[in-house]
Design a protein around this motif. Sequence first.
Motif, mmCIF file in Angstrom:
data_model
loop_
_atom_site.group_PDB
_atom_site.id
_atom_site.type_symbol
_atom_site.label_atom_id
_atom_site.label_comp_id
_atom_site.label_asym_id
_atom_site.label_seq_id
_atom_site.Cartn_x
_atom_site.Cartn_y
_atom_site.Cartn_z
ATOM 1 N N THR A 95 17.717 -25.203 18.702
ATOM 2 C CA THR A 95 18.520 -25.851 17.660
ATOM 3 C C THR A 95 17.648 -26.629 16.688
ATOM 4 N N THR A 96 16.537 -27.180 17.169
ATOM 5 C CA THR A 96 15.613 -27.878 16.267
ATOM 6 C C THR A 96 15.055 -26.910 15.233
ATOM 7 N N PHE A 97 14.622 -25.731 15.673
ATOM 8 C CA PHE A 97 14.097 -24.747 14.732
ATOM 9 C C PHE A 97 15.172 -24.231 13.780
ATOM 10 N N ILE A 98 16.379 -24.046 14.293
ATOM 11 C CA ILE A 98 17.472 -23.589 13.425
ATOM 12 C C ILE A 98 17.755 -24.627 12.342
ATOM 13 N N VAL A 99 17.782 -25.902 12.720
ATOM 14 C CA VAL A 99 18.023 -26.972 11.747
ATOM 15 C C VAL A 99 16.885 -27.046 10.741
ATOM 16 N N MET A 100 15.633 -26.893 11.203
ATOM 17 C CA MET A 100 14.492 -26.925 10.283
ATOM 18 C C MET A 100 14.569 -25.777 9.281
ATOM 19 N N ILE A 101 14.896 -24.580 9.757
ATOM 20 C CA ILE A 101 14.997 -23.426 8.875
ATOM 21 C C ILE A 101 16.141 -23.608 7.877
ATOM 22 N N ALA A 102 17.298 -24.045 8.363
ATOM 23 C CA ALA A 102 18.448 -24.237 7.480
ATOM 24 C C ALA A 102 18.162 -25.312 6.431
ATOM 25 N N THR A 103 17.507 -26.386 6.834
ATOM 26 C CA THR A 103 17.167 -27.451 5.894
ATOM 27 C C THR A 103 16.185 -26.955 4.843
ATOM 28 N N GLY A 104 15.165 -26.214 5.286
ATOM 29 C CA GLY A 104 14.185 -25.672 4.343
ATOM 30 C C GLY A 104 14.810 -24.715 3.344
ATOM 31 N N LYS A 105 15.651 -23.813 3.843
ATOM 32 C CA LYS A 105 16.307 -22.853 2.946
ATOM 33 C C LYS A 105 17.249 -23.564 1.979
ATOM 34 N N SER A 106 17.949 -24.578 2.456
ATOM 35 C CA SER A 106 18.833 -25.345 1.577
ATOM 36 C C SER A 106 18.036 -26.047 0.481
ATOM 37 N N ALA A 107 16.897 -26.641 0.867
ATOM 38 C CA ALA A 107 16.053 -27.321 -0.116
ATOM 39 C C ALA A 107 15.512 -26.324 -1.143
ATOM 40 N N GLU A 108 15.093 -25.143 -0.681
ATOM 41 C CA GLU A 108 14.623 -24.112 -1.608
ATOM 42 C C GLU A 108 15.716 -23.712 -2.587
ATOM 43 N N LEU A 109 16.921 -23.526 -2.083
ATOM 44 C CA LEU A 109 18.045 -23.139 -2.924
ATOM 45 C C LEU A 109 18.341 -24.208 -3.970
ATOM 46 N N ILE A 110 18.339 -25.455 -3.560
ATOM 47 C CA ILE A 110 18.612 -26.552 -4.488
ATOM 48 C C ILE A 110 17.518 -26.644 -5.549
ATOM 49 N N LEU A 111 16.251 -26.514 -5.129
ATOM 50 C CA LEU A 111 15.150 -26.568 -6.097
ATOM 51 C C LEU A 111 15.222 -25.409 -7.088
ATOM 52 N N LYS A 112 15.554 -24.208 -6.600
ATOM 53 C CA LYS A 112 15.686 -23.046 -7.488
ATOM 54 C C LYS A 112 16.827 -23.276 -8.471
ATOM 55 N N TRP A 113 17.923 -23.831 -7.977
ATOM 56 C CA TRP A 113 19.094 -24.104 -8.808
ATOM 57 C C TRP A 113 18.748 -25.145 -9.882
ATOM 58 N N GLU A 114 18.005 -26.187 -9.494
ATOM 59 C CA GLU A 114 17.602 -27.207 -10.460
ATOM 60 C C GLU A 114 16.677 -26.629 -11.525
ATOM 61 N N ARG A 115 15.732 -25.778 -11.116
ATOM 62 C CA ARG A 115 14.819 -25.175 -12.095
ATOM 63 C C ARG A 115 15.578 -24.323 -13.099
ATOM 64 N N LYS A 116 16.552 -23.553 -12.614
ATOM 65 C CA LYS A 116 17.343 -22.716 -13.521
ATOM 66 C C LYS A 116 18.142 -23.567 -14.498
ATOM 67 N N SER A 117 18.701 -24.670 -14.026
ATOM 68 C CA SER A 117 19.521 -25.508 -14.898
ATOM 69 C C SER A 117 18.663 -26.269 -15.902
ATOM 70 N N ASN A 118 17.383 -26.486 -15.607
ATOM 71 C CA ASN A 118 16.486 -27.194 -16.537
ATOM 72 C C ASN A 118 15.744 -26.275 -17.493
ATOM 73 N N GLU A 119 15.829 -24.957 -17.278
ATOM 74 C CA GLU A 119 15.160 -24.019 -18.173
ATOM 75 C C GLU A 119 15.905 -23.951 -19.505
ATOM 76 N N PRO A 120 15.152 -23.934 -20.605
ATOM 77 C CA PRO A 120 15.834 -23.785 -21.897
ATOM 78 C C PRO A 120 16.296 -22.340 -22.070
ATOM 79 N N ASN A 121 17.461 -22.195 -22.626
ATOM 80 C CA ASN A 121 18.001 -20.853 -22.907
ATOM 81 C C ASN A 121 17.445 -20.349 -24.230
ATOM 82 N N ILE A 122 16.546 -19.379 -24.149
ATOM 83 C CA ILE A 122 15.939 -18.790 -25.339
ATOM 84 C C ILE A 122 16.538 -17.416 -25.543
#
Length: 123
Positions: A95-122
């Motif tokens: 369960t520790t590894f599952i939580v670590m993986i889920a947390t990491g993937k969630s953080a990656e998703l949030i960071l990707k989402w933030e980068r997309k929202s901060n990109e200028p639309n050209i």
Amino acid sequence: MKYIKQFGIILSITCIGEILKYFIHLPIPASIYGLIILLLLLMTNIVKIDDVQDTGNFLINIMPLMFIPGAVKLTTLWDQLKSIWLPIIITTFATTFIVMIATGKSAELILKWERKSNEPNIR
């Protein structure tokens, strides 16, 4: 006095969570009800972050201390736990590894989402 007021707010919300647990018969801990209520109150600005921040930080800082009674109790239950220690250890690591993986993937998703929202639309 500020800390007493902040602790009173947190304690009141925790108490409301306990009352909800009493009336709502779901397998959800009362503390989760309290956390959800506090989140909703913070999101709607009914409770300001400054109204609970200092005491909340203090409670987070002393959180490891709160695990000592549980750990001591486990030492007194060794006779009952020694027959199932291997499944407990395997479950804990899994369960520790599952939580670590889920947390990491969630953080990656949030960071990707933030980068997309901060990109200028050209276009």
